[in-house]
Design an enzyme around this catalytic site. Structure first.
Site, short mmCIF file in Angstrom:
data_model
loop_
_atom_site.label_atom_id
_atom_site.label_comp_id
_atom_site.label_asym_id
_atom_site.label_seq_id
_atom_site.Cartn_x
_atom_site.Cartn_y
_atom_site.Cartn_z
N HIS A 1 0.86 -1.19 0.00
CA HIS A 1 0.00 0.00 0.00
C HIS A 1 0.89 1.23 0.00
O HIS A 1 1.92 1.25 0.67
CB HIS A 1 -0.91 0.00 1.24
CG HIS A 1 -2.07 0.92 1.12
ND1 HIS A 1 -1.98 2.26 1.38
CD2 HIS A 1 -3.35 0.69 0.72
CE1 HIS A 1 -3.16 2.81 1.16
NE2 HIS A 1 -4.01 1.88 0.75
N ASP B 1 -7.86 -5.63 -0.02
CA ASP B 1 -8.30 -6.51 -1.11
C ASP B 1 -7.86 -7.97 -0.93
O ASP B 1 -8.28 -8.83 -1.69
CB ASP B 1 -7.77 -6.00 -2.46
CG ASP B 1 -8.39 -4.66 -2.82
OD1 ASP B 1 -9.60 -4.53 -2.65
OD2 ASP B 1 -7.66 -3.76 -3.26
N1 CMC Z 1 4.31 -7.69 -4.62
C1 CMC Z 1 5.64 -7.68 -4.80
N2 CMC Z 1 6.42 -6.59 -4.66
C2 CMC Z 1 5.79 -5.46 -4.34
C3 CMC Z 1 4.42 -5.38 -4.15
C4 CMC Z 1 3.67 -6.55 -4.30
N3 CMC Z 1 2.35 -6.54 -4.13
N4 CMC Z 1 4.08 -4.11 -3.84
C5 CMC Z 1 5.22 -3.41 -3.84
N5 CMC Z 1 6.27 -4.23 -4.14
C6 CMC Z 1 7.70 -3.86 -4.18
C7 CMC Z 1 8.00 -3.04 -5.42
O1 CMC Z 1 8.36 -3.87 -6.50
C8 CMC Z 1 9.14 -2.19 -4.91
O2 CMC Z 1 10.28 -3.01 -4.90
P1 CMC Z 1 11.76 -2.39 -5.23
O3 CMC Z 1 12.06 -1.44 -4.12
O4 CMC Z 1 12.66 -3.58 -5.29
O5 CMC Z 1 11.62 -1.72 -6.57
C9 CMC Z 1 8.77 -1.91 -3.46
O6 CMC Z 1 7.95 -3.01 -3.07
C10 CMC Z 1 8.05 -0.62 -3.23
O7 CMC Z 1 6.84 -0.66 -3.94
P2 CMC Z 1 6.23 0.52 -4.78
O8 CMC Z 1 6.08 0.04 -6.19
O9 CMC Z 1 7.00 1.78 -4.55
O10 CMC Z 1 4.86 0.66 -4.10
P3 CMC Z 1 3.73 1.66 -4.57
O11 CMC Z 1 3.41 2.49 -3.41
O12 CMC Z 1 4.10 2.36 -5.83
O13 CMC Z 1 2.55 0.68 -4.94
C11 CMC Z 1 0.72 -0.75 -4.75
C12 CMC Z 1 1.51 0.39 -4.11
C13 CMC Z 1 -0.51 -1.00 -3.92
C14 CMC Z 1 0.29 -0.34 -6.17
C15 CMC Z 1 1.61 -2.01 -4.83
O14 CMC Z 1 1.98 -2.39 -3.54
C16 CMC Z 1 0.94 -3.14 -5.57
O15 CMC Z 1 1.02 -3.23 -6.80
N6 CMC Z 1 0.26 -4.05 -4.84
C17 CMC Z 1 -0.50 -5.11 -5.47
C18 CMC Z 1 -1.82 -4.58 -6.00
C19 CMC Z 1 -2.79 -4.30 -4.88
O16 CMC Z 1 -2.98 -5.09 -3.97
N7 CMC Z 1 -3.46 -3.14 -4.97
C20 CMC Z 1 -4.48 -2.73 -3.99
C21 CMC Z 1 -4.04 -1.55 -3.19
S1 CMC Z 1 -4.99 -1.24 -1.70
C22 CMC Z 1 -6.63 -0.95 -2.19
C23 CMC Z 1 -6.79 0.12 -3.20
O17 CMC Z 1 -6.49 1.28 -2.92
O18 CMC Z 1 -7.24 -0.15 -4.28
#
Ligand code: CMC
Length: 433
Positions: free
Chosen positions: A284, A341
């Site tokens: 998140h 989720d």
């Molecule tokens: N699985 C694997 N790695 C992850 C995940 C995940 N679900 N989420 C983040 N990471 C890694 C990401 O690859 C990055 O790694 P590195 O530092 O090596 O590059 C690190 O963690 C930081 O992540 P980020 O990409 O900066 O995180 P973000 O804040 O941009 O993204 C997110 C947040 C929710 C989009 C992401 O965590 C994600 O894609 N999660 C899976 C989809 C999901 O469950 N979405 C629902 C969100 S909550 C309800 C809503 O608001 O809809």
């Protein structure tokens, strides 16, 4: 508002100073939005009330949780009675909008239908003036009332069943289940366990500060666009698997994993960042600890499955996956925990809700937050048009010069050649012109 400067440093070392607007009220993000915070501390509040407490004690519409988000305070007895009456009245959907549903193909994704039909409400209510307080209040109530009906009709359309009208004698959650599962052929009895679960889902998803879809609604609204069109934009933004589409994606992921024994291999693929593999329902942007909504959802899943006497093999896979991930350095270091989720899909499956409706239900619930934030933005005079600044890093100004050689002759020449060749073939009896 206090004017401040933000300094953006690009990887090539250049610095950009950008004027930033910082809100003077406590702990508020750039856009405002009073309904939630302080997410950073792992607490989730609507206007100061704990969301887990609301899930436990209140009904989404009947006890005024939606009213609380919209207005900022709990309604009085008279205000609540009036609000409930109004919402009920606005659940009727214009027959012209209903007629639209006949044009969607069977198997169309209900989210695709939602984007279209919510946007289409702006055809019916095109006279609306967003700057008029009464008009805004009306639009908010209409959207909260009509979107659940449209959601169920989207489902009925996608499976080719007759659409059911809402009933005045049922609560919001009962009506939702009735419109989803009843048919004109027989009487439908609402299961109270299912109604309780739908109510909890609705409250848990109502609002969550400046997520992608809420910010989309605000940006669309900042141009004074019709609010029904703005909410349709929010639905589109919610659809993707990184946001509201995650609940559907979690179930697909768990089905692909299949059995708990396959979890280690899947986690290894996630950590190796294998293309297209991500632990859906984890992570998140704001919560860097366990999402408090996920905690509630996890408890609800156990309760609902037990009360309905259902055993879902996917729950075992989800539990094992959570256990393995939370003990793994990759997830610990990045502070990745289950989000709302992660478990919600398993609860919805137990109620017989098809996977394609999960994100639609998120949209239906979030509509309350979207309209509250839209209304707050307009009423608090935050109507400066949303205009993210672009930092252009492409080529500097250069001249465009066109040459005949690059085009390969003029279109007229080529057209003439084609026509003459075609005429020749016609004369030889080989082609009909
Ligand atoms: N699985 C694997 N790695 C992850 C995940 C995940 N679900 N989420 C983040 N990471 C890694 C990401 O690859 C990055 O790694 P590195 O530092 O090596 O590059 C690190 O963690 C930081 O992540 P980020 O990409 O900066 O995180 P973000 O804040 O941009 O993204 C997110 C947040 C929710 C989009 C992401 O965590 C994600 O894609 N999660 C899976 C989809 C999901 O469950 N979405 C629902 C969100 S909550 C309800 C809503 O608001 O809809």
């Amino acid at each position: 508002m206090v004017q401040e400067e933000a300094i953006l440093k690009l990887p090539n070392g250049t610095e950009h100073r950008i004027k930033a607007r910082k809100d003077t009220a406590a702990a508020k993000p750039i856009f405002g939005g009073r309904s939630i915070l302080p997410a950073l501390q792992g607490v989730c509040l609507y206007r100061g009330y704990s969301v887990p407490d609301l899930v436990d004690q209140a009904q989404a519409l009947e006890d005024g949780v939606a009213y609380l988000l919209l207005v900022g305070e709990k309604p009085s007895v008279a205000q609540l009675a009036e609000f409930r009456k109004e919402i009920q009245k606005h659940m009727l959907v214009h027959e012209k909008v209903k007629a639209m549903f006949s044009n969607f193909t069977i198997n169309a994704h209900p989210m695709a239908i939602m984007v279209a039909v919510i946007g289409a409400l702006s055809c019916i209510f095109s006279e609306l003036d967003p700057l008029d307080e009464e008009h805004r209040w009306l639009a908010c109530k209409r959207l909260i009332a009509k979107v659940p009906v449209l959601a169920c009709w989207a489902y009925k359309t996608s499976i080719g069943q007759p659409m059911m009208y809402p009933r005045a004698d049922l609560s919001f959650a009962e009506n939702f289940l009735y419109m989803m599962f009843a048919t004109p052929m027989e009487e439908y009895q609402v299961n109270p366990v299912a109604a309780k679960a739908i109510n909890a889902f609705m409250i848990l998803h109502m609002d969550h500060e400046q997520n992608a879809s809420t910010s989309t609604v605000r940006i669309a609204g900042s141009s004074q666009a019709n609010p029904y069109a703005c909410i349709a934009a929010g639905v589109a933004s919610l659809w993707g698997p990184a946001h509201g589409g995650a609940n559907e994606a979690v179930i697909k992921m768990l089905e692909e994993i299949g059995v708990p024994e396959n979890v280690p291999n899947f986690v290894a693929d996630v950590k190796a960042k294998k293309e297209g593999v991500r632990l859906m329902g984890f992570g998140h942007r704001v919560y860097k600890n366990y999402d408090p909504r996920a905690k509630v959802m996890k408890g609800l899943v156990a309760q609902v499955l037990q009360e309905l006497g259902i055993e879902d093999p996917l729950l075992k896979v989800a539990q094992e996956l959570e256990k393995v991930a939370l003990a793994d350095d990759y997830f610990v270091q990045r502070k990745l925990y289950p989000n709302v989720d992660y478990y919600s899909g398993i609860m919805l499956r137990a109620l017989g809700i098809p996977t394609s409706m999960f994100t639609v239900m998120f949209a239906m619930s979030r509509t309350v937050g979207w309209v509250s934030q839209w209304n707050e933005m307009v009423s608090e005079g935050q109507m400066r048009i949303g205009r993210p600044r672009q930092l252009y890093v492409g080529p500097k100004e250069r001249k465009w010069s066109e040459s005949k050689a690059r085009r390969g002759g003029s279109p007229v020449d080529r057209g003439g050649v084609r026509k003459r060749a075609s005429l020749k073939r016609f004369e030889e009896g080989k082609e009909l012109v």
